[in-house]
Design a protein around this motif. Sequence first.
Motif, mmCIF file in Angstrom:
data_model
loop_
_atom_site.group_PDB
_atom_site.id
_atom_site.type_symbol
_atom_site.label_atom_id
_atom_site.label_comp_id
_atom_site.label_asym_id
_atom_site.label_seq_id
_atom_site.Cartn_x
_atom_site.Cartn_y
_atom_site.Cartn_z
ATOM 1 N N PRO A 30 0.830 -1.209 0.000
ATOM 2 C CA PRO A 30 0.000 0.000 0.000
ATOM 3 C C PRO A 30 0.863 1.258 0.000
ATOM 4 O O PRO A 30 1.944 1.284 0.592
ATOM 5 N N LEU A 31 0.379 2.278 -0.697
ATOM 6 C CA LEU A 31 1.027 3.580 -0.636
ATOM 7 C C LEU A 31 0.606 4.274 0.662
ATOM 8 O O LEU A 31 -0.375 3.886 1.297
ATOM 9 N N THR A 32 1.346 5.282 1.044
ATOM 10 C CA THR A 32 1.015 6.024 2.258
ATOM 11 C C THR A 32 0.273 7.296 1.875
ATOM 12 O O THR A 32 0.860 8.219 1.304
ATOM 13 N N PRO A 33 -1.028 7.349 2.154
ATOM 14 C CA PRO A 33 -1.812 8.510 1.721
ATOM 15 C C PRO A 33 -1.609 9.717 2.626
ATOM 16 O O PRO A 33 -1.199 9.596 3.784
ATOM 17 N N THR A 34 -1.904 10.874 2.070
ATOM 18 C CA THR A 34 -1.970 12.114 2.841
ATOM 19 C C THR A 34 -3.430 12.506 2.950
ATOM 20 O O THR A 34 -4.087 12.753 1.938
ATOM 21 N N VAL A 35 -3.945 12.539 4.187
ATOM 22 C CA VAL A 35 -5.366 12.766 4.413
ATOM 23 C C VAL A 35 -5.579 14.135 5.037
ATOM 24 O O VAL A 35 -5.013 14.453 6.080
ATOM 25 N N THR A 36 -6.395 14.943 4.363
ATOM 26 C CA THR A 36 -6.821 16.224 4.929
ATOM 27 C C THR A 36 -8.221 16.113 5.503
ATOM 28 O O THR A 36 -8.510 16.597 6.591
ATOM 29 N N SER A 37 -9.110 15.468 4.753
ATOM 30 C CA SER A 37 -10.487 15.240 5.194
ATOM 31 C C SER A 37 -10.842 13.798 4.872
ATOM 32 O O SER A 37 -10.861 13.412 3.705
ATOM 33 N N ASN A 38 -11.089 12.991 5.902
ATOM 34 C CA ASN A 38 -11.271 11.560 5.720
ATOM 35 C C ASN A 38 -12.681 11.220 5.254
ATOM 36 O O ASN A 38 -13.607 12.007 5.418
ATOM 37 N N GLY A 39 -12.840 10.040 4.687
ATOM 38 C CA GLY A 39 -14.142 9.584 4.225
ATOM 39 C C GLY A 39 -14.017 8.254 3.516
ATOM 40 O O GLY A 39 -12.939 7.659 3.443
ATOM 41 N N SER A 40 -15.123 7.766 2.982
ATOM 42 C CA SER A 40 -15.153 6.449 2.340
ATOM 43 C C SER A 40 -14.825 6.571 0.858
ATOM 44 O O SER A 40 -15.441 7.368 0.143
ATOM 45 N N VAL A 41 -13.872 5.743 0.393
ATOM 46 C CA VAL A 41 -13.453 5.742 -1.010
ATOM 47 C C VAL A 41 -13.346 4.289 -1.479
ATOM 48 O O VAL A 41 -12.801 3.439 -0.768
ATOM 49 N N GLY A 42 -13.864 4.027 -2.648
ATOM 50 C CA GLY A 42 -13.674 2.734 -3.286
ATOM 51 C C GLY A 42 -12.907 2.901 -4.579
ATOM 52 O O GLY A 42 -13.190 3.809 -5.369
ATOM 53 N N LEU A 43 -11.897 2.050 -4.800
ATOM 54 C CA LEU A 43 -11.116 2.043 -6.042
ATOM 55 C C LEU A 43 -11.164 0.633 -6.621
ATOM 56 O O LEU A 43 -10.900 -0.339 -5.914
ATOM 57 N N ALA A 44 -11.485 0.526 -7.888
ATOM 58 C CA ALA A 44 -11.484 -0.773 -8.551
ATOM 59 C C ALA A 44 -10.900 -0.611 -9.950
ATOM 60 O O ALA A 44 -11.228 0.338 -10.664
ATOM 61 N N VAL A 45 -10.029 -1.538 -10.323
ATOM 62 C CA VAL A 45 -9.448 -1.565 -11.661
ATOM 63 C C VAL A 45 -9.611 -2.988 -12.197
ATOM 64 O O VAL A 45 -9.175 -3.946 -11.561
ATOM 65 N N GLY A 46 -10.268 -3.120 -13.332
ATOM 66 C CA GLY A 46 -10.468 -4.447 -13.894
ATOM 67 C C GLY A 46 -11.050 -4.368 -15.285
ATOM 68 O O GLY A 46 -11.338 -3.289 -15.804
ATOM 69 N N GLY A 47 -11.227 -5.537 -15.886
ATOM 70 C CA GLY A 47 -11.782 -5.575 -17.228
ATOM 71 C C GLY A 47 -11.665 -6.963 -17.810
ATOM 72 O O GLY A 47 -11.524 -7.959 -17.103
ATOM 73 N N GLU A 48 -11.707 -7.031 -19.134
ATOM 74 C CA GLU A 48 -11.662 -8.310 -19.845
ATOM 75 C C GLU A 48 -10.214 -8.718 -20.120
ATOM 76 O O GLU A 48 -9.423 -7.918 -20.607
ATOM 77 N N LEU A 49 -9.907 -9.979 -19.805
ATOM 78 C CA LEU A 49 -8.608 -10.562 -20.138
ATOM 79 C C LEU A 49 -8.829 -11.746 -21.068
ATOM 80 O O LEU A 49 -9.730 -12.557 -20.851
ATOM 81 N N ALA A 50 -8.028 -11.835 -22.124
ATOM 82 C CA ALA A 50 -8.111 -12.975 -23.035
ATOM 83 C C ALA A 50 -6.692 -13.408 -23.404
ATOM 84 O O ALA A 50 -5.826 -12.565 -23.662
#
Length: 683
Positions: A352-372
Amino acid sequence: MKLAADGGARRLHATAVSQTGLTLAWDAPPGATFVLRRTPGSNPVSLRDHGTGVPVKGTTATVTGLKAGQRHTYSLFTLVKGRWTGPLVLTAGTAAPAGSGQATYVTAPGTLLAAPADLVSAAPTGSGVRAVLQPQTVTPPIGAGLVLPMSATLPGGFLGVVTAVSTDGRTLDLRAGGLSDAFDYYELTVADIAAVPGTAAPAPATAAPEAKVLAAGCTGLGAEQTVAFQPDLALGGRFATKVDKYRFLGADVPTGASLDMEMTVRLTGAATIDVESAVDCGIDLKSYSRQLTVSPVPIAVLLTPNAQVSVNGAVTVSNLGYQATSGVRVKGSMTIKNGPSFTGSPITEITPLTPTVTSNGSVGLAVGGELAVGPGVGTSGAGVIAGISGELTPLDAEFGPRFPMQDPRFNACLRASAAFVTGLSLTAKAWLSNGWSFSEKISLDALQGEFDYPGSPWHLPAGCQDLPGTEPQDSLLGGGVTKVEDAVSGGADQWGHVDGFAPGKKAWVLSTGRIADATGTPGVFASTGLGGPGDDELTALAGYPTHDAAAYTVTLTPAGSTLHVRYVFASEEYEEYPEFVGSSFNDVMVVRVDGKNCATVPGTTTPVSVNTINAQTNSAYYVDNAGGANGYSTSMDGLTVPLTCAVPVTPGKAVTVQIAVADTSDHAYDSAVALLDGGIWTD
């Protein structure tokens, strides 16, 4: 060209292949004589005096003095009872030099390895490909393999089987085939996919790599707000496959096929977010491909990814993300005798990277797709069957505050989790044809499922969970329980530690709106649409779509054998009684203990909601707060009395409790669930 001429030779095949030559063998009637001619490339001869003669001994021929990796076509003519038949044709490449990444192969008799000069046109039809041959090109018969080169209309090339031939022999219809439809022997080893020259298509204009504010792909993003996320992706691993119909080189795979593959996606990405409310972004990313080999049949890897960013609440954070490598290993074989036998395992490495937080909250990150991965990858609308294909999500991550908003450590500590999700299938058709009894998708546990990365969840920066603080959330836990970890999902302003939801008790409150609106007197109207997502189980319980869900999840170790959870459910939907009671605006809550809901109307299995506890239904458990009930100080116009659910547990065995609440059918008229201090305990 004929697969087997009447009365002539049959089953022309190779019995040995080396870097400098090969040995061919065939079956024929007694007394037959033969002429064998060789030509460079994949075009056969039609006359016995064309090409280079190859010495024949009985029904075999040995060719020497060739160069490694060269392709030649062999045309066999048979003389039986004074009549010539043939030719019977196959194309073979000598063994490729070690480490060259070239394929070693012998085609099945009748297979045509077409070059661009052999074709007038070739284009997908939706169920396959239609190819038009040049007049000088020898027409393969129905049932033979035909390999088409990469072109503007077939960017991945095509490996097909001839299903129809026009009367003039020029136009052919093809269905998608596998390697054994076209080859008696095929072997390819690519030791390092990352070393293969790759291509990356330009990213769409809406998601240019230099973009800082991705407004075009986001909903709810204000003009002065920022969502920037452009992860870098790289393909890696190894790939080795072998088809051996005659067992002349593959003693380990007798008359069968094998696959030994490791496919990885390396992802590096950091998000910068500065928003004031709920935002959802869909970001198209550039596609990535590796052409493992072009000749004799194109085999490639193609990843077509996208990114999703979801933010709930006011959030300002930078350097939010991971360096991750994920993928799958697949190894096994398919034989006529034993059928398919494959094993697999996931690959999960992450920092994991080390984030810099000024105002906290809920975040979702997703990276994906089709693989062939396999023959013909990159050609759409042609019925292409790849070896491995499906959905691949290298990163499915969630971030949120470790501590509640009232805690001084709220912006100092972030809880992060990440998983690798795969929905891939191995298609046996890519290696074995129908005639070999296999044309199916094979599911492996390593190719289907969600795998947490090692170390997930994390607290960032490292050690932040041990910072000194007030620890107010611990007042929620009573006797007989030891907390392992906990987390809250939803907007940062959707929870808090307040008075008022039960006489004489403070409570931790989760609201579908702002927690500040949930306290006070009934004269305050609590109704805030946050634009947040709902909850699948709450949607099922309510019978209608849910929105603005908030949840508290705690993993704890019980000392006793019965776990108790004490709570109060409140809602502004009671304000318009009876209009909204019994309607689709059935705001609902849940208390899940290891996934099973125990928040039910006492003595029943009915979930607690606006429609199941109110002034007319189960009224013994209802408090009318429209005029301000004695001892209560909440803006909600109605709420339940304190309710308790009890669930059997195993002492010493960790259990997960999740309390959640959501609006139903709209984002308006807030509802809340209050967890009374000391309200989770065992005895």
